[in-house]
Design a protein around this motif. Structure first.
Motif, short mmCIF file in Angstrom:
data_model
loop_
_atom_site.label_atom_id
_atom_site.label_comp_id
_atom_site.label_asym_id
_atom_site.label_seq_id
_atom_site.Cartn_x
_atom_site.Cartn_y
_atom_site.Cartn_z
N THR A 40 41.47 48.05 33.55
CA THR A 40 42.79 47.96 32.93
C THR A 40 43.38 49.35 32.73
O THR A 40 44.58 49.56 32.95
CB THR A 40 42.68 47.21 31.58
N LEU B 262 50.35 52.22 37.11
CA LEU B 262 51.70 51.80 36.74
C LEU B 262 52.55 53.02 36.36
O LEU B 262 53.70 53.14 36.79
CB LEU B 262 51.65 50.80 35.59
N THR C 37 50.64 46.04 30.83
CA THR C 37 49.40 46.04 31.61
C THR C 37 48.42 45.03 31.04
O THR C 37 47.79 44.26 31.78
CB THR C 37 48.78 47.44 31.66
N ALA D 195 44.66 50.47 36.00
CA ALA D 195 45.91 49.77 36.31
C ALA D 195 47.08 50.40 35.55
O ALA D 195 48.18 50.54 36.10
CB ALA D 195 45.78 48.29 35.97
N LEU D 196 46.85 50.79 34.29
CA LEU D 196 47.90 51.44 33.51
C LEU D 196 48.29 52.79 34.13
O LEU D 196 49.47 53.09 34.28
CB LEU D 196 47.44 51.66 32.06
#
Length: 94
Positions: A8, A15, A62, A11-12
């Motif tokens: 995660t 982003l 996210t 992923a952040l």
């Protein structure tokens, strides 16, 4: 949750990179509490989240994606100049 915390976090960061910036430190600072909340105790049908750290909204988006509430396609519209419901500041009623 369909990803680990470390996935995660990655992923952040992706982003933020895709959107060409943001408040990265703040987003990282709230990611673990948000991840833990949505992974264990938060019930979207009964609970209300007041998220007043608006500049860190990418972390919330996210986590909502990892929890299955926002699709990958929608997450990829974050802070898009072409229009999105996922703006750079926390919206009400998301």
């Amino acid at each position: 949750m369909n990803k680990t915390y470390n996935e995660t976090l990655l992923a952040l960061l992706k982003l933020y990179n895709k959107s060409s910036g943001g408040h990265i430190g703040g987003g990282i600072s709230v990611l673990l509490p948000l991840y833990t909340l949505f992974d264990s105790t938060f019930n979207v049908d009964n609970d209300l989240l007041v998220f007043s750290k608006g500049h860190c909204v990418a972390a919330l988006y996210t986590v909502l994606n990892v929890a299955g509430y926002i699709s990958n396609a929608e997450l990829n519209t974050f802070n898009s100049p072409n229009g999105t419901r996922l703006g750079a500041h926390t919206p009400s009623g998301l």
